[in-house]
Design an enzyme around this catalytic site. Structure first.
Site, short mmCIF file in Angstrom:
data_model
loop_
_atom_site.label_atom_id
_atom_site.label_comp_id
_atom_site.label_asym_id
_atom_site.label_seq_id
_atom_site.Cartn_x
_atom_site.Cartn_y
_atom_site.Cartn_z
N CYS A 74 -0.71 10.43 15.49
CA CYS A 74 0.30 11.11 15.46
C CYS A 74 0.19 12.60 14.36
O CYS A 74 0.47 13.57 14.86
CB CYS A 74 1.79 10.68 14.97
SG CYS A 74 1.63 9.75 13.48
N HIS A 129 5.48 8.04 10.89
CA HIS A 129 5.10 8.63 12.14
C HIS A 129 5.70 10.33 12.14
O HIS A 129 6.58 10.44 11.57
CB HIS A 129 5.82 7.81 13.27
CG HIS A 129 5.64 8.15 14.58
ND1 HIS A 129 4.23 8.18 15.25
CD2 HIS A 129 6.37 8.79 15.69
CE1 HIS A 129 4.29 8.72 16.48
NE2 HIS A 129 5.56 9.09 16.81
N HIS A 141 4.66 13.55 20.99
CA HIS A 141 4.28 12.70 20.10
C HIS A 141 3.03 11.67 20.74
O HIS A 141 2.83 11.66 21.95
CB HIS A 141 5.12 11.97 19.21
CG HIS A 141 5.65 10.66 20.05
ND1 HIS A 141 5.85 9.51 19.62
CD2 HIS A 141 6.31 10.70 21.28
CE1 HIS A 141 6.54 8.70 20.41
NE2 HIS A 141 6.73 9.31 21.34
#
Length: 169
Positions: A74, A129, A141
């Site tokens: 990510c 994240h 993402h």
């Protein structure tokens, strides 16, 4: 009234009009600048989003190198996407969460970074994240299979694990 009095009054009216118009232009100018800045920011955000979408489907790999586009995690994805447009981000999502300015979830704009506490390293408060807000409640993402994807941030998992957002544009 004499001619001299009329001339004097016309001069005063002329000066006052000039000052008033100058003030109006000065007052209007920051508004025009703000609109231009907002447009430029939106245009940049759209370019960043479109570039990010070019990676849709690229596989996920935790700890992916920032020097490849064969796979991403990510934070390496965000670093790559924003870096192409002159926005320097650190390597990890936790470090990226300290950049830019805080923005509430209710005031998200395209290009804002979204941060979550999810996965095996999650405490519910720590950042694990990152994704990019692309509008209409969606983020770009990468998180497992199928790799780089678009997900609605109001789905149960993402809504529950959301921590904060930052504006870096």
């Amino acid at each position: 009234m004499t001619r001299q009095t009329w001339t004097h009054r016309l001069a005063i009216v002329g000066i006052c009009s000039t000052l008033a118009l100058g003030g109006a232009v000065t007052i209007a100018n920051p508004v025009a600048e703000a609109a231009t800045t907002a447009t430029a920011s939106t245009t940049k955000a759209n370019k960043i989003i479109n570039y990010g979408k070019s990676f849709l489907g690229v596989p996920y790999k935790f700890g992916a190198s920032t020097s490849t586009t064969r796979y991403f995690d990510c934070s390496s994805l965000m670093k790559r996407i924003y870096g192409k447009f002159g926005v320097t981000l650190p390597r990890t999502s936790a470090a990226q969460a300290k950049k830019g300015v805080a923005v509430s979830k209710a005031n998200l704009k395209k290009g804002d970074l979204l941060f979550f506490s999810t996965g095996s390293r999650s405490t519910g408060r720590n950042i694990t994240h990152v994704g990019m807000y692309i509008g209409n409640g969606n983020m770009l993402h990468t998180y497992g299979s199928p790799g780089v994807m678009i997900t609605n941030i109001n789905k149960a998992h993402w809504k529950k694990t959301y921590v904060k957002a930052r504006r870096v544009l």
